[in-house]
Design a protein around this motif. Structure first.
Motif, short mmCIF file in Angstrom:
data_model
loop_
_atom_site.label_atom_id
_atom_site.label_comp_id
_atom_site.label_asym_id
_atom_site.label_seq_id
_atom_site.Cartn_x
_atom_site.Cartn_y
_atom_site.Cartn_z
N ALA A 17 0.83 -1.21 0.00
CA ALA A 17 0.00 0.00 0.00
C ALA A 17 0.86 1.25 0.00
CB ALA A 17 -0.93 0.00 1.21
N PHE A 18 1.98 1.23 0.74
CA PHE A 18 2.88 2.37 0.78
C PHE A 18 3.48 2.62 -0.61
CE2 PHE A 18 7.35 3.79 1.23
CZ PHE A 18 7.10 5.11 1.61
N ALA A 21 1.04 4.21 -2.81
CA ALA A 21 0.83 5.62 -2.47
C ALA A 21 1.96 6.48 -3.02
CB ALA A 21 0.73 5.78 -0.94
N GLN A 24 1.50 6.88 -6.66
CA GLN A 24 0.43 7.85 -6.90
C GLN A 24 0.94 9.28 -6.69
OE1 GLN A 24 -3.06 7.03 -4.53
NE2 GLN A 24 -4.14 8.84 -5.25
N ALA A 25 1.87 9.47 -5.77
CA ALA A 25 2.40 10.80 -5.47
C ALA A 25 3.51 11.23 -6.43
CB ALA A 25 2.93 10.84 -4.03
N TRP A 75 1.67 15.02 -1.32
CA TRP A 75 2.60 13.91 -1.09
C TRP A 75 2.49 13.44 0.35
CZ3 TRP A 75 5.94 10.10 -1.00
CH2 TRP A 75 6.95 10.06 -0.04
N GLU A 77 0.03 13.83 2.44
CA GLU A 77 -1.29 13.23 2.69
C GLU A 77 -1.32 11.77 2.25
OE1 GLU A 77 -3.98 15.81 0.63
OE2 GLU A 77 -3.72 17.43 2.09
N LEU A 78 -0.64 11.48 1.13
CA LEU A 78 -0.63 10.10 0.61
C LEU A 78 0.33 9.20 1.38
CD1 LEU A 78 -0.72 10.87 -3.20
CD2 LEU A 78 -2.45 9.60 -1.92
N ALA A 79 1.54 9.67 1.61
CA ALA A 79 2.58 8.81 2.20
C ALA A 79 2.69 8.95 3.71
CB ALA A 79 3.93 9.13 1.55
#
Length: 96
Positions: A17-18, A21, A24-25, A75, A77-79
């Motif tokens: 999941a990390f 993320a 995605q970032a 970034w 917020e995602l990671a």
């Protein structure tokens, strides 16, 4: 050119999941003025430890242009929720 090297520590059980993320970032970094390359490296010996290595044209491109941007907030917020400890970061120069 300089490299930002950030050591990120997460729960190894959340690695997939990390990594998703961070993928995605990645466009948030690529949109930044002065960003030249981006790489995420996973430690073999220490599960849950990653090295984020980003090449910038200058420290200011990273610390002012990017860090003060909305893309930096996206970034984080995602990671950020994956981090289990403080991020260690430094800027380095290639000498050889």
């Amino acid at each position: 050119m300089i490299h930002e090297v950030a050591i990120l520590t997460i729960d190894p059980a959340k690695a997939d999941a990390f990594e998703a993320a961070v993928a995605q970032a990645k466009p948030y970094f690529e949109a930044a003025e002065g960003m030249k390359s981006f790489g995420l490296r996973r430690s073999i010996e220490t599960p849950g430890r990653y090295h984020l290595v980003i090449e910038w044209t200058s420290v200011e491109a990273h610390m002012v242009d990017f860090r003060e941007s909305e893309n930096f907030q996206r970034w984080r917020e995602l990671a950020g929720p994956f981090f289990t400890g403080p991020v260690e970061m430094e800027h380095v120069l290639t000498v050889i």
